[in-house]
Design an enzyme around this catalytic site. Structure first.
Site, short mmCIF file in Angstrom:
data_model
loop_
_atom_site.label_atom_id
_atom_site.label_comp_id
_atom_site.label_asym_id
_atom_site.label_seq_id
_atom_site.Cartn_x
_atom_site.Cartn_y
_atom_site.Cartn_z
N GLU A 1 7.65 -29.93 25.35
CA GLU A 1 8.06 -28.61 25.85
C GLU A 1 8.41 -28.61 27.34
OE1 GLU A 1 4.99 -25.84 24.67
OE2 GLU A 1 5.90 -25.66 22.70
N GLU B 1 6.91 -27.30 15.75
CA GLU B 1 5.55 -26.78 15.85
C GLU B 1 5.55 -25.33 15.41
OE1 GLU B 1 3.51 -26.74 19.60
OE2 GLU B 1 4.10 -28.79 20.04
C1 GAL Z 1 2.75 -25.35 22.09
C2 GAL Z 1 2.39 -26.72 22.64
C3 GAL Z 1 1.19 -27.29 21.93
C4 GAL Z 1 0.11 -26.26 21.84
C5 GAL Z 1 0.64 -25.03 21.16
C6 GAL Z 1 -0.39 -23.95 21.03
O1 GAL Z 1 3.59 -24.63 22.91
O2 GAL Z 1 3.44 -27.63 22.52
O3 GAL Z 1 0.74 -28.43 22.62
O4 GAL Z 1 -0.36 -25.96 23.13
O5 GAL Z 1 1.68 -24.52 21.94
O6 GAL Z 1 0.19 -22.79 20.45
#
Ligand code: GAL
Length: 671
Positions: free
Chosen positions: A151, A315
């Site tokens: 990110e 994700e």
């Molecule tokens: C994302 C990040 C992850 C984790 C997740 C939690 O933005 O890439 O590492 O922190 O959020 O929602």
């Protein structure tokens, strides 16, 4: 490229952090992954301090074992470079590589993302660990590709950054006279006579220069892209067959132009965590899927034969959604619905953060596929169901049906965040979301485009507060409408040029001729204030004194200082029709208006028989098509449709019954 992730079965899995667990848990992890039909995991995202506990001294044994175990279990790996979280030894040795805020405060170690992406020591250390991973694993049979960093989105105002910004500005503007002109530095005595006088937009006494703010965002997007590309090139050199990508983080604070970045990744990968817990979560999911697919069109062509832009939901949250002050537990079935809504929009699978919930650390209560309770849990049972569902959808392919194009532009988003605008409620992304929401509720498929994209087959082009319009973009809009396309532009579109300088002669300077109307004065509304419209609806955020110049009035203001004056207009231009909205209608009015504009443009809903709350998305490949139906309401619906329902493998003769919260995916009869 991107092929190794997007040509096989739909991807299913998520971030896997074996470094947080003793080795005995790893075998159980692989067994559970197999039970859930997980086939791809991202490994090592935040493992830098475990991989390189001291400068240049590596501990790879544990990762060797993990990759072998996963490979033996038939699970592919997106191997991450851990550069989003430098280890403690790094920051101690290189305090000058810690980031500095706009207020001049240098941040400290103790979280993640704490580095300056320009600092030479950081870049060197990042290259070194990425190179060490490439040397050791580029030909490991478990690898499906590389996941660079995590990110990209941090920012910095240190001296390294300031010098890099000056170099970038010299490159962009060529000479100081051009920069002074672009930034209108005649205002407030800001005229620059030496490059050394320029700095990043640090905290100032009062409003900052809009040109400087905008260029800093562009510079930072390019800078982070450079940091990514440096690692990508090194990984690619080690094995050109492995695709390389990074996961996009979404949000208007992110100083990254994702569409531009898409040309540099082998696969567009996005992380999505809805901020709403009600139907807003589904609306956001649909928008993000359409955004990602739009960006993917700028990626290097995927070898996928049907030419569908490749992207992946990298994700998402298996369970809780963050909301103000607490986490909201996703209702049973909602994880499946959210995941399949992304697949419907072209994601080659569904990935999660994260596989197993950690026992400690900052995100100890973030949801995971394997919960703190272990696999005997509702979430894990739903994870197993999702794995089965994704397998059953393996045949789905082809572009998403859409005849409406919605323009989303990073720079307009940044510029409408500047101080000194007529209203603090202005928000390009908010306007894009409102238009998308209206189209979604009305059942129209929508592609997201950036200015200048080809517009084949799009009958309706929507500009949601597209504040910055350069001459080429104005021409692009003009050509679309002149050639018979329809346009719907909302307030503030085309008001400024690419440097955020106001276009003179009446708003919206860039589009007056196409719209056949111009605005003499703005009437920004207070937060919560409404104006009544002549069709019974209301307007919010904004209103304008409009002066028609060829356009007809479609809706007028019906109270306040603008009572009786035009609010919504439409104008024949060439062979097309151009609508203009000088306010933000309430959601129902907006939906009706968009449906009206879509009908006028000859666009049909994806599934006209689906009621509001039942989402329909169609993918088509040649003679074949697949219809996804999502029932987001709390009651059962019966929708006329024919084909084979893939999740249950049943033939649908006349209609499909969707229980509350249900999903159906139909392979329709070939055309
Ligand atoms: C994302 C990040 C992850 C984790 C997740 C939690 O933005 O890439 O590492 O922190 O959020 O929602």
């Amino acid at each position: 490229m991107g092929g190794m992730w997007t040509e096989g079965p739909l991807c299913y899995g998520g971030d896997y952090n074996p470094e947080q667990w003793p080795a005995r848990v790893w075998a159980e992890d692989v067994a559970l992954m197999r039970r859930a039909r997980v086939n791809l995991v991202t490994v090592g995202v935040f493992a830098w301090s475990r991989l390189e506990p001291q400068p240049g001294r590596y501990h790879f044994d544990w990762l060797d074992q993990v990759l072998d175990l996963l490979h033996d279990g038939g699970i592919r790996v997106a191997l991450a470079t851990p550069t989003a979280s430098p280890p403690p030894w790094f920051t101690l040795a290189h305090p000058e590589a810690l980031p500095v805020t706009a207020d001049g405060v240098r941040l400290h170690h103790g979280s993640r993302d704490t580095y300056c992406a320009v600092a030479p020591a950081y870049r060197q250390a990042a290259r070194r660990i990425a190179g060490a991973l490439a040397d050791r694993y580029a030909h490991h049979p478990a690898l499906a590709g590389w996941h660079v960093h995590n990110e990209y989105g941090t920012s910095c105002h240190c001296e390294h950054t300031a010098s890099a910004f000056r170099r970038w500005l010299a490159d962009r503007h060529g000479d100081l006279a051009t920069l002074n002109d672009a930034w209108v530095t005649s205002f407030w005595s800001q005229h620059y006579t030496d490059w050394a006088q320029l700095s990043t937009p640090r905290a100032t006494q009062y409003l900052a220069n809009p040109g400087q703010l905008l260029d800093f965002r562009r510079f930072w997007s390019d800078t982070l892209l450079g940091a990514y590309a440096e690692q990508r090139d090194l990984l690619r050199a080690a094995n050109p067959r492995l695709p390389v990508t990074t996961n996009y983080v979404l949000g208007d604070w992110v100083p990254v132009d994702h569409a531009r970045w898409a040309a540099e990744v082998d696969l567009v990968a996005v992380d999505h965590y809805p901020s709403a817990v009600d139907i807003g979560a589904e609306e956001q999911t649909a928008l993000v899927g359409d955004l990602a697919r739009g960006w993917a069109r700028h990626a290097r062509p995927s070898p996928a034969a049907d030419g569908t832009p490749a992207w992946l939901l990298m994700e998402s949250a298996p369970n809780q959604i963050h909301t103000a002050g607490r986490m909201h537990t996703k209702e049973p079935g909602r994880m499946l619905r959210h995941s399949l809504a992304h697949v419907a929009r072209g994601s080659h699978g569904a990935m999660f953060f994260q596989w197993r919930a950690p026992a400690g650390g900052a995100e100890r209560f973030h949801s995971a596929l394997v919960t703190h309770a272990g696999p005997d849990s509702r979430v894990f049972r739903e994870a197993v169901e999702l794995g089965t569902a994704l397998q059953r959808l393996a045949e789905v392919r082809g572009p998403v049906e859409a005849s409406v194009a919605l323009v989303v532009d990073a720079a307009s988003g940044w510029a409408l965040r500047h101080p000194g605008l007529p209203s603090e409620l202005l928000d390009h992304h908010g306007e894009a979301a409102a238009a998308h929401r209206g189209l979604w509720h009305a059942g129209y498929g929508c592609d997201v485009v950036v200015p200048g994209d080809p517009l084949p087959g799009y009958r309706l082009l929507v500009l949601p507060a597209l504040y910055l319009i350069d001459d080429a973009t104005a021409e692009w809009v003009r050509e679309h409408v002149h050639g018979g396309g329809h346009l719907l532009a909302t307030y503030l579109s085309g008001v400024a040029d690419e440097h955020a300088r106001v276009r003179l002669g009446g708003y919206p300077g860039a589009l007056r001729d196409v719209l056949g109307v111009w605005a003499e004065e703005f009437h920004p509304l207070a937060d919560g204030e409404q104006v009544t419209l002549s069709d019974g609806g209301t307007g919010r955020i904004w209103a304008e004194t409009l002066r028609p110049a060829g356009a007809e009035v479609f809706t007028a203001y019906a109270d306040g200082v603008l009572d009786g004056r035009p609010a919504v207009t439409r104008h024949r231009y060439g062979a097309g029709l151009a609508w203009y909205l000088s306010t933000r209608p309430d959601d129902d009015t907006y939906r009706r208006l968009l449906a009206r504009a879509a009908r006028a443009a000859g666009v049909r809903p994806v599934c006209p028989q689906a009621p509001d709350g039942v989402e329909a998305v169609r993918r088509r490949a040649g003679r074949h098509s697949w219809l996804f139906l999502f029932n987001h309401t709390d009651r059962q619906h019966r929708i006329a449709a024919q084909g084979v329902e893939l999740l249950t493998d049943t033939t649908v003769e006349e209609a499909v019954t969707l229980p509350a919260g249900g999903v159906a995916v139909l392979r329709e009869h070939p055309r």
